[in-house]
Design a protein around this motif. Structure first.
Motif, mmCIF file in Angstrom:
data_model
loop_
_atom_site.group_PDB
_atom_site.id
_atom_site.type_symbol
_atom_site.label_atom_id
_atom_site.label_comp_id
_atom_site.label_asym_id
_atom_site.label_seq_id
_atom_site.Cartn_x
_atom_site.Cartn_y
_atom_site.Cartn_z
ATOM 1 N N UNK A 58 0.806 -1.226 0.000
ATOM 2 C CA UNK A 58 0.000 0.000 0.000
ATOM 3 C C UNK A 58 0.840 1.278 0.000
ATOM 4 N N UNK A 59 2.125 1.158 -0.213
ATOM 5 C CA UNK A 59 3.026 2.304 -0.100
ATOM 6 C C UNK A 59 2.553 3.502 -0.939
ATOM 7 N N UNK A 60 2.331 3.306 -2.221
ATOM 8 C CA UNK A 60 1.950 4.417 -3.104
ATOM 9 C C UNK A 60 0.572 4.960 -2.747
ATOM 10 N N UNK A 61 -0.376 4.065 -2.476
ATOM 11 C CA UNK A 61 -1.725 4.518 -2.121
ATOM 12 C C UNK A 61 -1.718 5.282 -0.807
ATOM 13 N N UNK A 62 -0.947 4.812 0.154
ATOM 14 C CA UNK A 62 -0.859 5.488 1.445
ATOM 15 C C UNK A 62 -0.212 6.860 1.274
ATOM 16 N N UNK A 63 0.805 6.924 0.448
ATOM 17 C CA UNK A 63 1.449 8.210 0.161
ATOM 18 C C UNK A 63 0.413 9.195 -0.384
ATOM 19 N N UNK A 101 10.462 9.241 4.944
ATOM 20 C CA UNK A 101 11.133 9.203 6.251
ATOM 21 C C UNK A 101 10.189 8.738 7.358
ATOM 22 N N UNK A 102 8.912 9.103 7.251
ATOM 23 C CA UNK A 102 7.937 8.657 8.256
ATOM 24 C C UNK A 102 7.795 7.131 8.217
ATOM 25 N N UNK A 103 7.697 6.574 7.025
ATOM 26 C CA UNK A 103 7.556 5.122 6.904
ATOM 27 C C UNK A 103 8.849 4.425 7.350
ATOM 28 N N UNK A 135 -10.267 11.402 6.430
ATOM 29 C CA UNK A 135 -10.305 11.377 4.971
ATOM 30 C C UNK A 135 -9.704 10.113 4.392
ATOM 31 N N UNK A 136 -8.989 10.238 3.272
ATOM 32 C CA UNK A 136 -8.390 9.067 2.626
ATOM 33 C C UNK A 136 -7.382 8.341 3.526
ATOM 34 N N UNK A 137 -6.686 9.071 4.387
ATOM 35 C CA UNK A 137 -5.731 8.429 5.297
ATOM 36 C C UNK A 137 -6.456 7.476 6.248
ATOM 37 N N UNK A 138 -7.649 7.863 6.667
ATOM 38 C CA UNK A 138 -8.449 6.993 7.532
ATOM 39 C C UNK A 138 -8.762 5.679 6.817
ATOM 40 N N UNK A 139 -9.208 5.785 5.569
ATOM 41 C CA UNK A 139 -9.523 4.582 4.789
ATOM 42 C C UNK A 139 -8.284 3.705 4.615
ATOM 43 N N UNK A 140 -7.154 4.347 4.348
ATOM 44 C CA UNK A 140 -5.910 3.610 4.193
ATOM 45 C C UNK A 140 -5.572 2.870 5.484
ATOM 46 N N UNK A 141 -5.703 3.547 6.619
ATOM 47 C CA UNK A 141 -5.424 2.927 7.910
ATOM 48 C C UNK A 141 -6.308 1.727 8.183
ATOM 49 N N UNK A 142 -7.590 1.868 7.883
ATOM 50 C CA UNK A 142 -8.523 0.756 8.105
ATOM 51 C C UNK A 142 -8.166 -0.443 7.233
ATOM 52 N N UNK A 143 -7.793 -0.187 5.976
ATOM 53 C CA UNK A 143 -7.446 -1.274 5.053
ATOM 54 C C UNK A 143 -6.141 -1.956 5.469
ATOM 55 N N UNK A 144 -5.155 -1.173 5.842
ATOM 56 C CA UNK A 144 -3.877 -1.753 6.279
ATOM 57 C C UNK A 144 -4.081 -2.600 7.532
ATOM 58 N N UNK A 145 -4.835 -2.084 8.492
ATOM 59 C CA UNK A 145 -5.107 -2.844 9.721
ATOM 60 C C UNK A 145 -5.795 -4.162 9.402
ATOM 61 N N UNK A 146 -6.790 -4.109 8.535
ATOM 62 C CA UNK A 146 -7.511 -5.316 8.149
ATOM 63 C C UNK A 146 -6.578 -6.320 7.481
ATOM 64 N N UNK A 147 -5.732 -5.841 6.588
ATOM 65 C CA UNK A 147 -4.789 -6.742 5.915
ATOM 66 C C UNK A 147 -3.764 -7.320 6.890
#
Length: 125
Positions: A20-25, A57-59, A91-103
């Motif tokens: 999810x690197x690019x999508x999370x970015x 750098x954050x990642x 926003x989109x970061x929230x959705x990304x977080x939920x998807x990463x957690x689920x995965x």
């Protein structure tokens, strides 16, 4: 609790981040300063990352934090802090977080047969 191959678990978590690197970015680009602030408050990034927020750098800093974790509980705690930071941005970061957690939870169950608990929004940091 089942004995866990911690290096293998770390690799699985890292693989999901890579996926999810690019999508999370893209999801966090408009909120990079807020995300850096939240991750700093949770102890996931350094003061340098806070003062000069940079997604890569954050990642890297988050991955470095995971490198120091020695137990499943430690990994769950730091992963939850990461997910909570994303969710707090919204926003989109929230959705990304939920998807990463689920995965993360799914790959741990499928590959290691363990319950990896990254229940988000129960408490923030």
């Amino acid at each position: 609790r089942k004995e866990v191959d911690i290096p293998e678990l770390k690799q699985l978590l890292s693989d999901v981040l890579d996926k999810y690197y690019a999508k999370l970015h893209d999801a966090s680009i408009g909120a990079i300063h807020e995300l850096a602030r939240l991750m700093f408050q949770c102890g996931l990034v350094s003061r340098d990352v806070l003062t000069k927020p940079d997604y890569e750098e954050m990642i890297k800093s988050f991955r470095s934090t995971l490198d120091w974790d020695e137990t499943q509980t430690d990994l769950e705690k730091d992963c939850k802090r990461f997910i909570d930071s994303l969710i707090q941005v919204g926003g989109p970061a929230r959705k990304a977080g939920e998807k990463i957690a689920s995965d993360w939870m799914n790959v741990a169950k499928q590959h290691l047969g363990i319950d990896f608990k990254v229940d988000f929004l129960k408490q923030y940091c």
